[in-house]
Design an enzyme around this catalytic site. Structure first.
Site, PDB file in Angstrom:
ATOM      1  N   ASP A   1     -32.258  52.698  80.153  1.00  0.00           N
ATOM      2  CA  ASP A   1     -33.583  53.165  79.744  1.00  0.00           C
ATOM      3  C   ASP A   1     -34.116  54.192  80.732  1.00  0.00           C
ATOM      4  OD1 ASP A   1     -36.185  53.371  78.811  1.00  0.00           O
ATOM      5  OD2 ASP A   1     -36.728  51.296  79.258  1.00  0.00           O
TER       6      ASP A   1
ATOM      7  N   HIS B   1     -39.886  45.458  76.116  1.00  0.00           N
ATOM      8  CA  HIS B   1     -39.656  45.657  77.546  1.00  0.00           C
ATOM      9  C   HIS B   1     -40.981  45.456  78.270  1.00  0.00           C
ATOM     10  CE1 HIS B   1     -38.572  48.841  80.887  1.00  0.00           C
ATOM     11  NE2 HIS B   1     -38.646  47.620  81.359  1.00  0.00           N
TER      12      HIS B   1
ATOM     13  N   SER C   1     -37.693  54.576  71.970  1.00  0.00           N
ATOM     14  CA  SER C   1     -38.854  54.019  72.672  1.00  0.00           C
ATOM     15  C   SER C   1     -40.141  54.543  72.052  1.00  0.00           C
ATOM     16  CB  SER C   1     -38.819  54.395  74.156  1.00  0.00           C
ATOM     17  OG  SER C   1     -40.070  54.061  74.716  1.00  0.00           O
TER      18      SER C   1
ATOM     19  N   MET D   1     -46.935  47.859  79.503  1.00  0.00           N
ATOM     20  CA  MET D   1     -47.243  48.105  80.926  1.00  0.00           C
ATOM     21  C   MET D   1     -48.619  47.557  81.255  1.00  0.00           C
ATOM     22  SD  MET D   1     -46.064  52.055  81.164  1.00  0.00           S
ATOM     23  CE  MET D   1     -44.515  52.624  80.465  1.00  0.00           C
TER      24      MET D   1
ATOM     25  N   MET E   1     -32.734  50.271  84.479  1.00  0.00           N
ATOM     26  CA  MET E   1     -33.678  51.388  84.468  1.00  0.00           C
ATOM     27  C   MET E   1     -33.003  52.598  85.128  1.00  0.00           C
ATOM     28  SD  MET E   1     -36.231  50.354  82.836  1.00  0.00           S
ATOM     29  CE  MET E   1     -36.996  51.976  82.915  1.00  0.00           C
TER      30      MET E   1
ATOM     31  N   ASP F   1     -42.541  49.348  74.929  1.00  0.00           N
ATOM     32  CA  ASP F   1     -42.807  49.314  76.372  1.00  0.00           C
ATOM     33  C   ASP F   1     -44.206  48.807  76.663  1.00  0.00           C
ATOM     34  OD1 ASP F   1     -40.435  50.445  77.669  1.00  0.00           O
ATOM     35  OD2 ASP F   1     -40.893  52.237  76.497  1.00  0.00           O
TER      36      ASP F   1
HETATM   37  C1  DX5 Z   1     -40.239  53.953  81.085  1.00  0.00           C
HETATM   38  C2  DX5 Z   1     -40.006  53.198  79.798  1.00  0.00           C
HETATM   39  C3  DX5 Z   1     -39.047  53.877  78.927  1.00  0.00           C
HETATM   40  C4  DX5 Z   1     -39.500  55.241  78.458  1.00  0.00           C
HETATM   41  C5  DX5 Z   1     -38.289  56.077  78.255  1.00  0.00           C
HETATM   42  O1  DX5 Z   1     -41.025  53.221  81.925  1.00  0.00           O
HETATM   43  O2  DX5 Z   1     -39.515  51.891  80.063  1.00  0.00           O
HETATM   44  O3  DX5 Z   1     -38.658  53.067  77.826  1.00  0.00           O
HETATM   45  O4  DX5 Z   1     -40.258  55.191  77.286  1.00  0.00           O
HETATM   46  O5  DX5 Z   1     -38.711  57.376  77.960  1.00  0.00           O
HETATM   47  P1  DX5 Z   1     -37.738  58.627  78.084  1.00  0.00           P
HETATM   48  O6  DX5 Z   1     -36.565  58.378  77.179  1.00  0.00           O
HETATM   49  O7  DX5 Z   1     -38.610  59.757  77.635  1.00  0.00           O
HETATM   50  O8  DX5 Z   1     -37.325  58.717  79.529  1.00  0.00           O
HETATM   51 ZN    ZN Z   2     -38.529  50.723  78.380  1.00  0.00          ZN
END
Ligand code: DX5
Ligand code: ZN
Length: 214
Positions: free
Chosen positions: A173, A64, A6, A35, A135, A33
């Site tokens: 994830d 994502h 990620s 957001m 998730m 990712d």
């Molecule tokens: C969280 C993201 C993940 C995140 C995972 O909202 O969707 O992809 O980057 O990070 P780690 O592996 O550090 O939990």
């Molecule tokens: Zn993610």
């Protein structure tokens, strides 16, 4: 096992170096990712960054979208170079239509569910999707702790796939490391996303190899 590092945990001031590291590793794809500060309480990066990554990456981009109304951005996500478009079930009122539109745009369609969304919500879409993303943390931030209940959900999705004509991959994830990755491999996961475990490691390529070999 397929590993999808990620980029949320990458060094954005040196993103090309971190992408090059992933390219030189045994990562199968690159997880991006997005957001919006509405669907999740954080804002990360958007189309210009994904486009820039696509320019220098040869591995497929696993995008994502932690955003509301993801159906409004299907064409733009495709034009950025995404291979897989992950939308949240919770963000899609017309999930069947959105999944069909993602595939019609030439991408693989993945449906994501939050930790408190039950697997039964996937029952009537499983045969249409290329991947399910579970998730294992509440989305919004890297570096959170793995929610153990996800292991049960991986088994439930595996059973759902096995009792249908679905060929979907199971991706997980959040909070993935060597320990939780091993548990997920046993439970039946196909794809592991890892942010902090990879990018905060002193040997990121080695960390990816460790997950790959689970
Ligand atoms: C969280 C993201 C993940 C995140 C995972 O909202 O969707 O992809 O980057 O990070 P780690 O592996 O550090 O939990
Ligand atoms: Zn993610």
């Amino acid at each position: 096992m397929i590993v999808s590092p990620s980029l949320l945990s990458a060094d954005f001031a040196n993103l090309s170096q971190d992408v090059a590291m992933c390219e030189s590793s045994r990562a199968g794809m690159l997880h991006c990712d997005v957001m919006d500060g509405v669907f999740v309480p954080n804002i990360s990066f958007g189309f210009p960054v994904i486009k820039a990554v696509a320019k220098i990456a040869t591995k497929p981009l696993d995008v994502h979208l932690m955003i509301v109304n993801p159906q409004n951005y299907i064409g733009r996500v495709r034009d950025c170079g995404a291979a897989i478009m992950n939308v949240h079930q919770e963000a899609c009122i017309h999930l069947d239509r959105t999944v069909a539109a993602i595939k019609a745009a030439g991408m693989k369609a993945a449906v994501t569910i939050n930790p408190a969304t039950p697997v039964v919500m996937l029952e009537d879409i499983i045969e249409e999707v290329d991947m399910v993303l579970l998730m294992s943390v509440n989305p919004g931030f890297g570096g959170q702790s793995f929610i153990d209940n996800t292991l049960k959900k991986v088994k439930q999705v595996r059973a759902l796939i096995d009792t249908s004509s679905s060929q979907a991959l199971i991706e997980v994830d959040g909070g993935v490391n060597e320990r939780t990755g091993a548990l997920l491999a046993t439970a039946g996961a196909d794809v592991l996303v890892a942010g902090n475990y990879v990018f905060k490691s002193s040997d990121p390529v080695g960390a990816i190899t460790k997950l790959k070999n689970l």
